[in-house]
Design a protein around this motif. Structure first.
Motif, short mmCIF file in Angstrom:
data_model
loop_
_atom_site.label_atom_id
_atom_site.label_comp_id
_atom_site.label_asym_id
_atom_site.label_seq_id
_atom_site.Cartn_x
_atom_site.Cartn_y
_atom_site.Cartn_z
N ARG A 38 0.84 -1.18 0.00
CA ARG A 38 0.00 0.00 0.00
C ARG A 38 0.89 1.24 0.00
NH1 ARG A 38 -5.26 -0.84 -0.86
NH2 ARG A 38 -5.84 0.94 0.40
N ILE A 39 0.30 2.37 -0.37
CA ILE A 39 0.98 3.65 -0.21
C ILE A 39 0.17 4.48 0.78
CG2 ILE A 39 2.17 3.69 -2.43
CD1 ILE A 39 -0.06 5.41 -3.52
N SER A 40 0.84 5.17 1.68
CA SER A 40 0.19 6.02 2.67
C SER A 40 0.66 7.45 2.44
CB SER A 40 0.56 5.59 4.08
OG SER A 40 0.08 4.31 4.36
N TYR A 41 -0.23 8.37 2.66
CA TYR A 41 0.12 9.78 2.53
C TYR A 41 -0.81 10.59 3.40
CZ TYR A 41 -3.81 9.88 -0.80
OH TYR A 41 -5.03 9.76 -1.40
N MET A 42 -0.42 11.83 3.67
CA MET A 42 -1.29 12.70 4.45
C MET A 42 -1.34 14.07 3.82
SD MET A 42 0.72 13.64 7.92
CE MET A 42 2.46 13.32 7.98
N ILE A 43 -2.47 14.72 4.06
CA ILE A 43 -2.67 16.08 3.57
C ILE A 43 -3.15 16.91 4.76
CG2 ILE A 43 -4.08 17.56 2.09
CD1 ILE A 43 -4.11 15.35 0.03
N ASN A 44 -2.55 18.07 4.91
CA ASN A 44 -2.98 19.03 5.93
C ASN A 44 -4.19 19.76 5.36
OD1 ASN A 44 -3.15 20.69 8.13
ND2 ASN A 44 -1.26 21.79 7.72
N ASP A 45 -5.37 19.46 5.88
CA ASP A 45 -6.60 19.98 5.28
C ASP A 45 -6.89 21.42 5.70
OD1 ASP A 45 -7.64 19.78 7.84
OD2 ASP A 45 -8.74 17.94 7.42
N ALA A 46 -8.02 21.94 5.25
CA ALA A 46 -8.36 23.36 5.43
C ALA A 46 -8.43 23.78 6.89
CB ALA A 46 -9.68 23.66 4.73
N ASP A 47 -8.76 22.86 7.81
CA ASP A 47 -8.80 23.23 9.23
C ASP A 47 -7.49 22.91 9.95
OD1 ASP A 47 -9.14 20.50 9.28
OD2 ASP A 47 -10.87 20.52 10.62
N ASP A 48 -6.42 22.77 9.16
CA ASP A 48 -5.06 22.57 9.66
C ASP A 48 -4.90 21.29 10.49
OD1 ASP A 48 -2.39 23.43 9.60
OD2 ASP A 48 -2.55 24.40 11.55
N MET A 49 -5.60 20.26 10.08
CA MET A 49 -5.49 18.95 10.71
C MET A 49 -4.99 17.96 9.66
SD MET A 49 -6.44 19.32 13.86
CE MET A 49 -6.68 17.65 14.38
N TYR A 50 -3.88 17.26 9.97
CA TYR A 50 -3.37 16.27 9.03
C TYR A 50 -4.29 15.05 9.00
CZ TYR A 50 1.01 18.68 8.27
OH TYR A 50 1.95 19.59 7.91
N GLU A 51 -4.62 14.61 7.81
CA GLU A 51 -5.44 13.42 7.62
C GLU A 51 -4.63 12.40 6.84
OE1 GLU A 51 -8.41 12.98 8.95
OE2 GLU A 51 -8.56 15.03 9.70
N TRP A 52 -4.56 11.16 7.35
CA TRP A 52 -3.86 10.07 6.67
C TRP A 52 -4.79 9.40 5.67
CZ3 TRP A 52 1.09 8.73 6.45
CH2 TRP A 52 1.94 9.19 7.44
N TYR A 53 -4.24 9.05 4.53
CA TYR A 53 -4.95 8.32 3.50
C TYR A 53 -4.07 7.15 3.07
CZ TYR A 53 -7.61 12.65 3.19
OH TYR A 53 -8.37 13.75 3.49
N ASP A 54 -4.68 6.14 2.49
CA ASP A 54 -3.88 5.09 1.88
C ASP A 54 -4.53 4.68 0.58
OD1 ASP A 54 -5.97 3.45 2.84
OD2 ASP A 54 -4.61 1.79 3.15
N SER A 55 -3.72 4.10 -0.29
CA SER A 55 -4.19 3.71 -1.61
C SER A 55 -3.33 2.55 -2.10
CB SER A 55 -4.08 4.91 -2.57
OG SER A 55 -4.75 4.62 -3.77
N THR A 56 -3.63 2.11 -3.29
CA THR A 56 -2.88 1.01 -3.90
C THR A 56 -1.79 1.58 -4.81
OG1 THR A 56 -4.52 0.90 -5.67
CG2 THR A 56 -4.83 -0.58 -3.79
N PRO A 57 -0.70 0.84 -5.00
CA PRO A 57 0.40 1.33 -5.83
C PRO A 57 -0.02 1.70 -7.26
CG PRO A 57 1.14 -0.54 -4.54
CD PRO A 57 -0.36 -0.43 -4.35
#
Length: 86
Positions: A38-57
């Motif tokens: 899997r690949i994991s990544y995070m984005i700092n969203d509009a309310d300045d909270m990091y959210e983790w996501y995962d997806s397939t290669p």
């Protein structure tokens, strides 16, 4: 997924994209794909909270496109409201 916490600050002298960093680090043995396929990544969203996501290669190109979108790129020398990480 376990709890991950780290305080790491980077300052870049010019605009940098996640795709560019991945291309630079891959020859040194770094990979976006985790051992579990899997690949994991995070984005700092509009309310300045990091959210983790995962997806397939097979979606790596789409993930990099999302991370490198103008709204997700930090300003040079400072952080914008949204900062991508992988």
């Amino acid at each position: 997924m376990g709890n991950r916490q780290a305080d790491i600050d980077f300052t870049f002298q010019r605009p940098t994209t996640v795709r560019g960093l991945l291309e630079a680090l891959t020859p040194a043995g770094w990979a976006a794909e985790e051992n579990l396929g899997r690949i994991s990544y995070m984005i700092n969203d509009a309310d300045d909270m990091y959210e983790w996501y995962d997806s397939t290669p097979d979606r790596l190109d789409a993930v990099l496109t999302e991370l490198d979108a103008t709204a997700n790129l930090p300003c040079v020398g400072s952080r914008s409201a949204r900062s991508p990480s992988i």
